[in-house]
Design a protein around this motif. Structure first.
Motif, PDB file in Angstrom:
ATOM      1  N   VAL A  97       0.740  -1.158   0.075  1.00 52.02           N
ATOM      2  CA  VAL A  97      -0.079   0.013   0.174  1.00 52.02           C
ATOM      3  C   VAL A  97       0.869   1.165  -0.212  1.00 52.02           C
ATOM      4  N   ASN A  98       1.823   1.350   0.929  1.00 52.80           N
ATOM      5  CA  ASN A  98       2.504   2.357   0.992  1.00 52.80           C
ATOM      6  C   ASN A  98       3.650   2.640  -0.228  1.00 52.80           C
ATOM      7  N   ALA A  99       4.111   1.504  -0.797  1.00 53.09           N
ATOM      8  CA  ALA A  99       4.969   1.499  -1.896  1.00 53.09           C
ATOM      9  C   ALA A  99       4.308   2.064  -3.057  1.00 53.09           C
ATOM     10  N   SER A 100       2.877   1.657  -3.457  1.00 55.99           N
ATOM     11  CA  SER A 100       2.109   2.204  -4.489  1.00 55.99           C
ATOM     12  C   SER A 100       1.746   3.623  -4.137  1.00 55.99           C
ATOM     13  N   ILE A 101       1.663   3.918  -3.090  1.00 53.76           N
ATOM     14  CA  ILE A 101       1.318   5.553  -2.834  1.00 53.76           C
ATOM     15  C   ILE A 101       2.429   6.383  -3.269  1.00 53.76           C
ATOM     16  N   VAL A 102       3.753   5.917  -2.738  1.00 51.10           N
ATOM     17  CA  VAL A 102       5.028   6.672  -2.991  1.00 51.10           C
ATOM     18  C   VAL A 102       5.230   6.887  -4.489  1.00 51.10           C
ATOM     19  N   THR A 103       4.834   5.781  -5.126  1.00 49.67           N
ATOM     20  CA  THR A 103       5.280   5.868  -6.561  1.00 49.67           C
ATOM     21  C   THR A 103       4.485   6.852  -7.475  1.00 49.67           C
ATOM     22  N   THR A 104       3.519   7.564  -6.806  1.00 46.61           N
ATOM     23  CA  THR A 104       3.016   8.706  -7.655  1.00 46.61           C
ATOM     24  C   THR A 104       3.573  10.105  -7.392  1.00 46.61           C
ATOM     25  N   SER A 105       4.751   9.891  -6.538  1.00 43.91           N
ATOM     26  CA  SER A 105       5.172  11.140  -6.165  1.00 43.91           C
ATOM     27  C   SER A 105       6.232  11.619  -7.225  1.00 43.91           C
ATOM     28  N   MET A 106       6.564  10.677  -8.116  1.00 39.33           N
ATOM     29  CA  MET A 106       7.615  11.048  -9.062  1.00 39.33           C
ATOM     30  C   MET A 106       7.591  12.463  -9.972  1.00 39.33           C
ATOM     31  N   PRO A 107       6.473  12.966 -10.311  1.00 38.81           N
ATOM     32  CA  PRO A 107       6.318  14.218 -10.895  1.00 38.81           C
ATOM     33  C   PRO A 107       6.750  15.465  -9.939  1.00 38.81           C
ATOM     34  N   ILE A 108       6.403  15.306  -8.699  1.00 41.60           N
ATOM     35  CA  ILE A 108       7.015  16.209  -7.700  1.00 41.60           C
ATOM     36  C   ILE A 108       8.348  16.242  -7.751  1.00 41.60           C
ATOM     37  N   PHE A 109       9.106  15.247  -7.773  1.00 40.87           N
ATOM     38  CA  PHE A 109      10.391  15.249  -7.785  1.00 40.87           C
ATOM     39  C   PHE A 109      11.167  15.545  -9.080  1.00 40.87           C
ATOM     40  N   GLY A 157      11.654   1.107   4.381  1.00 43.66           N
ATOM     41  CA  GLY A 157      11.213   0.697   2.838  1.00 43.66           C
ATOM     42  C   GLY A 157      10.402   1.872   2.412  1.00 43.66           C
ATOM     43  N   ASP A 158       9.699   2.844   3.060  1.00 44.75           N
ATOM     44  CA  ASP A 158       9.196   3.960   2.511  1.00 44.75           C
ATOM     45  C   ASP A 158      10.043   4.972   1.799  1.00 44.75           C
ATOM     46  N   LEU A 159      11.214   4.985   2.732  1.00 42.07           N
ATOM     47  CA  LEU A 159      12.384   6.061   2.309  1.00 42.07           C
ATOM     48  C   LEU A 159      12.948   5.460   1.087  1.00 42.07           C
ATOM     49  N   LEU A 160      13.258   4.085   1.033  1.00 39.36           N
ATOM     50  CA  LEU A 160      13.850   3.621  -0.345  1.00 39.36           C
ATOM     51  C   LEU A 160      13.045   3.683  -1.531  1.00 39.36           C
ATOM     52  N   CYS A 161      11.669   3.425  -1.108  1.00 38.21           N
ATOM     53  CA  CYS A 161      10.509   3.702  -2.296  1.00 38.21           C
ATOM     54  C   CYS A 161      10.732   5.243  -2.935  1.00 38.21           C
ATOM     55  N   LEU A 162      10.769   6.077  -1.868  1.00 35.55           N
ATOM     56  CA  LEU A 162      10.936   7.333  -2.352  1.00 35.55           C
ATOM     57  C   LEU A 162      11.985   7.733  -3.008  1.00 35.55           C
ATOM     58  N   SER A 163      13.397   7.091  -2.622  1.00 38.52           N
ATOM     59  CA  SER A 163      14.644   7.489  -3.165  1.00 38.52           C
ATOM     60  C   SER A 163      14.714   6.891  -4.621  1.00 38.52           C
ATOM     61  N   ALA A 164      13.566   5.833  -5.004  1.00 35.88           N
ATOM     62  CA  ALA A 164      13.370   5.218  -6.365  1.00 35.88           C
ATOM     63  C   ALA A 164      12.693   6.244  -6.999  1.00 35.88           C
ATOM     64  N   VAL A 256      -3.967   5.458 -11.046  1.00 36.97           N
ATOM     65  CA  VAL A 256      -4.631   3.872 -11.345  1.00 36.97           C
ATOM     66  C   VAL A 256      -3.746   2.951 -10.470  1.00 36.97           C
ATOM     67  N   GLN A 257      -2.475   3.130 -10.346  1.00 36.23           N
ATOM     68  CA  GLN A 257      -1.777   2.314  -9.728  1.00 36.23           C
ATOM     69  C   GLN A 257      -1.890   2.070  -8.172  1.00 36.23           C
ATOM     70  N   PRO A 258      -1.880   3.162  -7.264  1.00 37.13           N
ATOM     71  CA  PRO A 258      -2.278   3.039  -5.942  1.00 37.13           C
ATOM     72  C   PRO A 258      -3.790   2.232  -5.717  1.00 37.13           C
ATOM     73  N   ALA A 280      -2.846  10.873   3.583  1.00 37.66           N
ATOM     74  CA  ALA A 280      -1.572  10.991   2.910  1.00 37.66           C
ATOM     75  C   ALA A 280      -1.919  10.641   1.378  1.00 37.66           C
ATOM     76  N   VAL A 281      -2.757   9.914   0.920  1.00 38.88           N
ATOM     77  CA  VAL A 281      -3.083   9.483  -0.573  1.00 38.88           C
ATOM     78  C   VAL A 281      -3.718  10.859  -1.052  1.00 38.88           C
ATOM     79  N   ILE A 282      -4.588  11.560  -0.425  1.00 37.54           N
ATOM     80  CA  ILE A 282      -5.411  12.813  -0.849  1.00 37.54           C
ATOM     81  C   ILE A 282      -4.304  13.893  -1.029  1.00 37.54           C
ATOM     82  N   LEU A 283      -3.339  14.142  -0.119  1.00 42.20           N
ATOM     83  CA  LEU A 283      -2.194  14.943  -0.069  1.00 42.20           C
ATOM     84  C   LEU A 283      -1.395  14.995  -1.236  1.00 42.20           C
ATOM     85  N   VAL A 284      -0.624  13.646  -1.615  1.00 44.57           N
ATOM     86  CA  VAL A 284      -0.024  13.292  -2.422  1.00 44.57           C
ATOM     87  C   VAL A 284      -0.716  13.701  -3.799  1.00 44.57           C
ATOM     88  N   PHE A 285      -1.808  12.982  -4.029  1.00 43.88           N
ATOM     89  CA  PHE A 285      -2.689  13.167  -5.182  1.00 43.88           C
ATOM     90  C   PHE A 285      -2.888  14.548  -5.596  1.00 43.88           C
TER      91      PHE A 285
END
Length: 317
Positions: A97-109, A157-164, A256-258, A280-285
């Protein structure tokens, strides 16, 4: 035939993101039944290399000069090795769940790096999007820090997924011109080749130590899904969608991913979804939406040019 292109593009993008959404719970299952993150990322890199090179023999050939072949080494490091190692190992530690939420943050980086590297303008809307998305990420990480079980999350794990996501955004910023120069097949066959060459010497001993006969058949099917659908087919479907759809439309499909991952994870019992994760989902989205909807430098220059042309045409004598 042209009328069908938008429909095919939408179906392709939805399928790709659905495949990636399923990859989190399926990959998590594989890494808890006989293999670990190092094994899975090795399978993914080598499997992707084999599949993309085989495909390249049946597609139109593109000449790649030696200079660009060497540049693909750097692209492979940031776009594949760092990205996939951080994500896969992070997924083995945290919840799908957390890994998939984090993947949507890429456009911010990508927006932050574009500001520093590509000199893209930083508008108030983009800044608000980054701030909103960061608040969501902080809530997610704090939830994981207080978690007593990996079903909720793990801060490592969350920090590693963010690093990805940061690594992939850096890859897009540094090698944007290179990857636009060639087709997705050409780009990926060279990137996966270099990633295999660099990664395999470090992971071969670990993979060789797997108790192959002790690993259940279901784990091999799950690993095969990650390689074939989560990597190879997902990349190709994305290419089909990106050729027809606008970038803003493509970015919407990231959500769609998360949705897929959370639904499957909760239904199968390998993850839980709490109210803090919902916030967290609402804020990240929201943050990603604000960033992707804001104007790029090219958009602003185009608008200024249109305004100047309009002004010249209506200027008084």
């Amino acid at each position: 035939m042209d009328n069908k292109k938008p429909l095919v593009a939408h179906i392709s993008m939805f399928a790709a993101c659905a495949f990636w959404g399923l990859m989190a719970p399926i990959g998590k299952q594989a890494m808890t039944h006989g293999i670990d993150g190092t094994d899975l990322v090795t399978f993914r890199v080598i499997g992707g290399m084999i599949l993309f090179w085989i495909t390249s023999f049946f597609t139109s050939k593109e000449h790649v000069p030696k200079r660009d072949i060497l540049l693909f080494i750097g692209a492979a490091v940031f776009g594949l090795i760092c990205n996939q190692c951080c994500y896969t190992i992070g997924l083995s530690l945290t919840s799908p769940v957390n890994a998939s939420i984090v993947t949507t943050s890429m456009p911010i980086f990508a927006m932050i790096l574009s500001f520093f590297i590509l000199k893209e303008p930083l508008t108030a809307q983009k800044a608000l999007g980054v701030l909103t998305g960061c608040c969501g990420a902080v809530i997610l990480i704090m939830t994981s820090a207080a978690a007593l079980t990996s079903k909720v999350g793990d801060i490592r794990g969350d920090l590693l997924c963010l690093s990805a996501q940061f690594s992939f955004a850096l890859y897009l910023s540094l090698f944007n011109k290179l990857i636009r120069r060639y087709s997705v097949i050409t780009v990926n066959k060279w990137m996966f080749l270099w990633a295999s060459v660099i990664l395999t010497p470090f992971t071969f001993g670990h993979v060789a130590a797997i108790g192959w006969s002790e690993v259940p058949a279901s784990t091999w099917w799950e690993a095969a899904y990650v390689v074939v659908f989560g990597t190879y087919i997902g990349y190709i479907l994305t290419m089909i969608g990106q050729k027809t759809l606008r970038p803003t439309v493509v970015s919407i499909y990231n959500y769609v991913q998360p949705i897929v991952s959370v639904t499957v994870s909760v239904l199968t019992g390998i993850g839980v979804f709490r109210w803090s994760q919902g916030i967290a989902v609402i804020l990240v989205f929201t943050g990603v939406w604000l960033v992707t909807k804001s104007k790029s430098r090219s958009d602003m220059l185009r608008r200024q040019g249109d305004a100047a042309a309009s002004g010249e045409g209506s200027a008084p004598a």
